[in-house]
Design a protein around this motif. Structure first.
Motif, PDB file in Angstrom:
ATOM      1  N   ALA A  34       0.875  -1.158   0.000  1.00 14.17           N
ATOM      2  CA  ALA A  34       0.000   0.000   0.000  1.00 14.17           C
ATOM      3  C   ALA A  34       0.911   1.206   0.000  1.00 14.17           C
ATOM      4  CB  ALA A  34      -0.893  -0.004   1.221  1.00 14.17           C
ATOM      5  N   ARG A  35       0.742   2.042  -1.005  1.00 14.98           N
ATOM      6  CA  ARG A  35       1.597   3.208  -1.111  1.00 14.98           C
ATOM      7  C   ARG A  35       1.311   4.177   0.020  1.00 14.98           C
ATOM      8  NH1 ARG A  35       2.050   5.590  -6.463  1.00 14.98           N
ATOM      9  NH2 ARG A  35       2.340   3.945  -7.988  1.00 14.98           N
ATOM     10  N   GLN A  67      -5.791   6.614  -8.454  1.00 11.54           N
ATOM     11  CA  GLN A  67      -5.322   5.471  -7.693  1.00 11.54           C
ATOM     12  C   GLN A  67      -4.625   4.547  -8.667  1.00 11.54           C
ATOM     13  OE1 GLN A  67      -7.859   2.326  -6.175  1.00 11.54           O
ATOM     14  NE2 GLN A  67      -6.828   2.468  -4.222  1.00 11.54           N
ATOM     15  N   ALA A  68      -3.360   4.265  -8.381  1.00 17.48           N
ATOM     16  CA  ALA A  68      -2.560   3.439  -9.274  1.00 17.48           C
ATOM     17  C   ALA A  68      -2.677   4.000 -10.690  1.00 17.48           C
ATOM     18  CB  ALA A  68      -2.998   2.000  -9.201  1.00 17.48           C
ATOM     19  N   TYR A  69      -3.249   3.232 -11.636  1.00 15.44           N
ATOM     20  CA  TYR A  69      -3.323   3.664 -13.026  1.00 15.44           C
ATOM     21  C   TYR A  69      -4.679   4.254 -13.367  1.00 15.44           C
ATOM     22  CZ  TYR A  69      -5.282  -0.931 -12.490  1.00 15.44           C
ATOM     23  OH  TYR A  69      -5.987  -1.991 -12.007  1.00 15.44           O
ATOM     24  N   MET A  70      -5.594   4.337 -12.391  1.00 23.06           N
ATOM     25  CA  MET A  70      -6.950   4.781 -12.691  1.00 23.06           C
ATOM     26  C   MET A  70      -7.100   6.254 -12.347  1.00 23.06           C
ATOM     27  SD  MET A  70      -9.795   3.631 -13.944  1.00 23.06           S
ATOM     28  CE  MET A  70     -10.003   1.861 -13.806  1.00 23.06           C
ATOM     29  N   GLN A  72      -9.497   9.496 -12.647  1.00 23.34           N
ATOM     30  CA  GLN A  72     -10.895   9.815 -12.956  1.00 23.34           C
ATOM     31  C   GLN A  72     -11.235  11.181 -12.389  1.00 23.34           C
ATOM     32  OE1 GLN A  72     -12.845   6.461 -10.985  1.00 23.34           O
ATOM     33  NE2 GLN A  72     -13.871   6.047 -12.919  1.00 23.34           N
TER      34      GLN A  72
ATOM     35  N   ILE B 166      -4.896  -4.382   3.837  1.00 22.03           N
ATOM     36  CA  ILE B 166      -4.076  -4.132   2.643  1.00 22.03           C
ATOM     37  C   ILE B 166      -4.173  -5.298   1.667  1.00 22.03           C
ATOM     38  CG2 ILE B 166      -1.695  -3.907   1.845  1.00 22.03           C
ATOM     39  CD1 ILE B 166      -1.189  -2.257   4.387  1.00 22.03           C
ATOM     40  N   GLY B 170      -5.627  -3.769  -1.406  1.00 18.47           N
ATOM     41  CA  GLY B 170      -4.518  -3.360  -2.259  1.00 18.47           C
ATOM     42  C   GLY B 170      -4.076  -1.938  -1.987  1.00 18.47           C
ATOM     43  N   SER B 171      -4.783  -1.263  -1.095  1.00 22.01           N
ATOM     44  CA  SER B 171      -4.415   0.085  -0.684  1.00 22.01           C
ATOM     45  C   SER B 171      -5.243   0.330   0.564  1.00 22.01           C
ATOM     46  CB  SER B 171      -4.757   1.103  -1.771  1.00 22.01           C
ATOM     47  OG  SER B 171      -6.148   1.319  -1.784  1.00 22.01           O
ATOM     48  N   HIS B 172      -5.329   1.564   0.976  1.00 14.89           N
ATOM     49  CA  HIS B 172      -6.105   1.800   2.186  1.00 14.89           C
ATOM     50  C   HIS B 172      -7.551   2.161   1.900  1.00 14.89           C
ATOM     51  CE1 HIS B 172      -2.707   1.363   4.817  1.00 14.89           C
ATOM     52  NE2 HIS B 172      -2.001   2.120   4.001  1.00 14.89           N
TER      53      HIS B 172
END
Lengths: 164, 637
Positions: A34-35, A67-70, A72, B166, B170-172
């Motif tokens: 998680a970044r 978020q990531a590659y999305m 919008q 997580i 995959g994220s928060h």
């Protein structure tokens, strides 16, 4: 067991284990990822000069969500309370209990969450239900009568306000 | 020739060995429908795999397309409705049959084989995980919130919560990465694991064999799985298959509307098979909640796991195991009671805590406030005036401090003759309302103003109406005629949620259920258009075209023709006051009011009812064939 047989089993075990470790550690790291929260941008929410005093108003605004590659353009909303002194309070619309969207009930003068029944005062204080902490405020600024906020999210379900 | 190929094949491949391993099984006592639940679950899993794979030909796991791809499958793909509905009903029946299977195994004391039971508990958990991740994939309101709340609960668990969250998201936050993970867990992890554990479950079960009747006297006669028990299994599976078809045809799951975090008219509530957990968690408040989040599932599952290691008594007759049977009824009773309580709980917003109820005094003090609130809505006041931030902007906001210091007489004068206080006011006169109604309105207005503060009333905003071009046809003010409909026109909305939004946003002008009746003196028709029946120019029996027609108005707004219309249609889309998902829901509702189903099938392959009739004929033919063949064989022998 012969010595040679034992040696062969050790080799099989060790090499299989090596392959397993080399593949699984990167895979686990890839899954548990998680970044950290990125840089926050100011989003213009809108003009607040005509808002009533001490009475919460839900304001929608458009922001670019990534978020990531999305990427919008999406609508967000915040609760804005304009105080008599010119200050404003901006609440995140996300219930600190489990992340539902709470509502303002003008009849009772409270914020109420429909999911699990948390109740908050106009100042965000918890007065009922399971919410572990007050409503989360968001950083904001006012320029030329327009409200700008930084959209942030916080971990839900815990008493501390931890940004995510 | 065929015989030679077959002989070659069975020589090269252990066909007979595999067949005998699978089918040759001795059953103590007679075969029974009570034993058919296990095979029935295998059948349902096979059906889920088949329909799931078929759905994957169209499904897209991205947050911007997932909902629409499911809607496309359901409406535009031949038999897509059947595949989706069967997957939905198959999943629901699977959970029910699983529960029946467990109760059966418990009553027969078959859990005493230990390992088979424990693997069965793992299968139960895998099925629940599939149920949850599958719902999220649709990315509708239901699935989105099920995902949001369940992953939040997982995140609350002490110590491992953070990592669990997580891994699941995959994220928060709930976004694209969370949807991707639900997809991978559903399709690539839990579904194969389910197949694997079913294999392990059956192998473990075959080692001990079916336990059979508990009375020793009934165990002497032996029967065989093939075909004695198998025929009962197949008859049961066929009956359940037909039930699934019936439900898929006549009870399709409604479109719940695309995921939308801004729509507060939607009250999230879990699917029926998770209601007991939802309800149980309500009893853990504040700092206790993480303990409940981790503890309730652990205790419920833990009890199941340790059961065969606590109860080692070889007695299997349920009538001689009073304690064990009492535990079964207690366990099932708790789960069923929590489910019913959870189902009945209206979403707690409607029953605020006692602390909250104490402060409703503002309304109570002024007797007419309730009636006044109704009048405020019926008379169309919200078109121009905002209350708590909702409503038009042509007039001043009325909650807050605007009316501070004003007397009742002032307010009633203003309602009767607005020009007496503001000569340039465009506000219509409400002098025709009776005195009691005017007083009620004043009561309402006083009940919503805040305590006296030193603030000045906000400046009157410039009237939007003054910009309206006089006497021009209905054209969205800031947009080109015939401008495109927005995203909402391509989303299949939820008419049920749309009805709630309509009550909140549209009823003031278009009347209850769109019947109209609000006067607009300055416009050439004199009233705000009714939505039922809708103008022929907008109506269309094709739901996609119909939605596109009305979408332009909801997105961009419109000004009615006439010399000086008082009311205009706000631009809900352009002004961002409604989300595209909300507009789609309102459109679905307006279509429904006009007798058009927004989710109506466009290309069903066969009409669902015809399909069911065809299926019934195929079944009838199969039964007829079986009867005829077995009779002929009976005569021959």
């Amino acid at each position: 067991m012969t010595r040679r047989g034992f040696f062969r089993k050790v080799v099989i075990g060790a090499l299989s284990g090596a392959v397993g470790i080399i593949v699984s550690i990167p895979v686990i790291r890839l899954v548990i990822n998680a970044r950290p929260p990125g840089r926050l941008a100011w989003s213009r929410v809108g003009d607040i000069t005509s808002l009533p005093h001490e009475s919460p108003v839900a304001m929608n605004f458009e922001m670019r969500s990534a978020q990531a590659y999305m990427h919008q353009l999406i609508l967000r909303d915040v609760w804005v309370i304009r105080h008599a002194g010119g200050n404003v309070t901006v609440f995140s619309p996300i219930c600190p209990h489990l992340g539902c969207h709470y509502k303002w009930d003008p009849a009772t003068g409270h914020f109420e969450c429909p999911c699990h029944g948390s109740v908050f005062t106009v100042n965000g204080k918890v007065i009922g239900g399971p919410a572990p902490r007050p409503l989360d405020t968001l950083p904001h600024k006012i320029e030329n009568g327009a409200l700008y906020v930084q959209w942030e999210r916080f971990r839900v379900g815990i008493p501390q306000k931890v940004r995510i | 020739m065929m015989r030679r190929i077959w002989a070659w094949f069975t020589e090269k491949w252990p066909y007979y060995e595999v067949r005998d391993f699978l089918l040759e099984e001795e059953i103590p006592g007679p075969p029974s429908y009570a034993y058919a639940f296990g095979s029935l679950i295998v059948f349902l899993v096979a059906l889920q795999v088949a329909t799931g794979i078929a759905a994957l030909f169209y499904y897209v796991p991205t947050i911007d397309h997932a909902y629409n791809s499911v809607a496309f499958l359901r409406r535009q793909v031949p038999f897509g409705w059947l595949i989706h509905n069967m997957h939905y009903w198959g999943a629901n029946l699977m959970v029910m049959v699983l529960a029946m299977h467990m109760v059966r195994v418990y009553a027969w004391g078959a859990y005493k084989t230990q390992l088979t039971w424990v693997i069965g508990v793992v299968l139960l958990l895998t099925t629940m995980a599939l149920s949850l991740t599958g719902a999220t994939l649709i990315w509708d309101q239901k699935g989105y919130w099920a995902g949001e709340v369940s992953t939040s609960i997982a995140g609350e668990v002490p110590l491992v919560g953070g990592i669990q969250e997580i891994v699941m998201r995959g994220s928060h936050t709930m976004g694209q990465l969370a949807l991707s993970r639900s997809f991978v867990f559903h399709v690539a992890i839990f579904a194969p694991l389910l197949a694997l554990f079913i294999g392990a479950h059956i192998l473990s079960f075959r080692r001990t064999g079916i336990v059979g009747p508990w009375e020793p006297s009934k165990r002497y006669s032996k029967s065989r799985f093939w075909p004695d028990q198998a025929v009962k299994d197949v008859i049961m599976a066929s009956a359940v298959f037909f039930i699934i078809l019936f439900l898929s045809v006549f009870f399709p799951p409604p479109f719940a509307g695309a995921a939308d975090t801004l729509n507060t008219m939607y009250v999230p509530k879990p699917e029926w098979n998770f209601l007991f957990l939802y309800q149980a968690l309500k009893y853990f408040k504040g700092p206790m909640e993480p303990i409940g989040a981790a503890g309730v599932p652990t205790i419920l599952v833990g009890l199941l796991v340790i059961l065969p290691f606590i109860d080692k008594d070889p007695e299997r007759n349920p009538f001689k195991r009073p304690v064990a049977m009492a535990c079964l009824f207690a366990y099932a009773g708790v789960v069923v009671a929590l489910t019913i309580l959870g189902y009945l709980s209206p979403g707690l917003a409607q029953m605020p805590s006692p602390a909250a109820q104490g402060k409703t005094a503002v309304h109570a003090k002024l007797p007419g406030a309730k009636r006044g609130e109704e009048l405020f809505s019926i008379q169309g006041c919200t078109l121009c005036h905002r209350i708590h931030g909702k409503g038009g902007t042509a007039g001043p906001e009325l909650s807050g401090g605007t009316l501070t210091g004003k007397s009742r007489k002032w307010v009633i004068d203003q309602l009767k003759n607005p020009k007496s206080h503001f000569p340039a006011s465009i506000m219509p006169s409400f002098a025709t309302m009776g005195n009691s109604d005017l007083n009620a309105l004043a009561d309402y207005l006083f009940s919503i103003r805040t305590a006296p503060t030193a603030s000045l009333p906000p400046p009157l905003p410039v009237s939007v109406l003054s910009k309206a071009p006089p006497g021009i046809m209905v054209i969205p003010p800031d947009t080109v005629p015939g401008s495109a409909s927005g995203d909402a026109a391509f989303i299949i909305g939820s008419a049920e949620n749309g009805a709630k939004l309509f009550r909140d946003q549209c009823r003031q002008c278009h009347g209850a259920a769109g019947k109209g009746g609000i006067t607009d003196p300055g416009s050439s028709i004199g009233t705000i258009p009714a939505l039922v029946p809708l103008s022929r120019a907008l109506f269309n029996p094709d739901p996609d075209i119909f939605a596109g027609n009305i979408d332009k108005y909801i997105q961009h707004g419109a000004v009615p023709p006439g010399p000086k219309p008082v009311f205009y249609m706000p631009d809900f889309g352009d002004s961002r006051s409604l989300t595209q998902q909300e507009i789609a829901n309102i459109e679905a509702y307006v279509l429904k009011l006009n007798g058009v189903d927004r989710g109506g099938l466009q290309n069903p392959g066969l009409k669902p009812a015809d399909f069911l009739a065809g299926a019934a004929i195929v079944f009838a033919a199969a039964i007829f064939l079986a009867v005829v063949l077995s009779r002929r064989r009976g005569r021959g022998a």
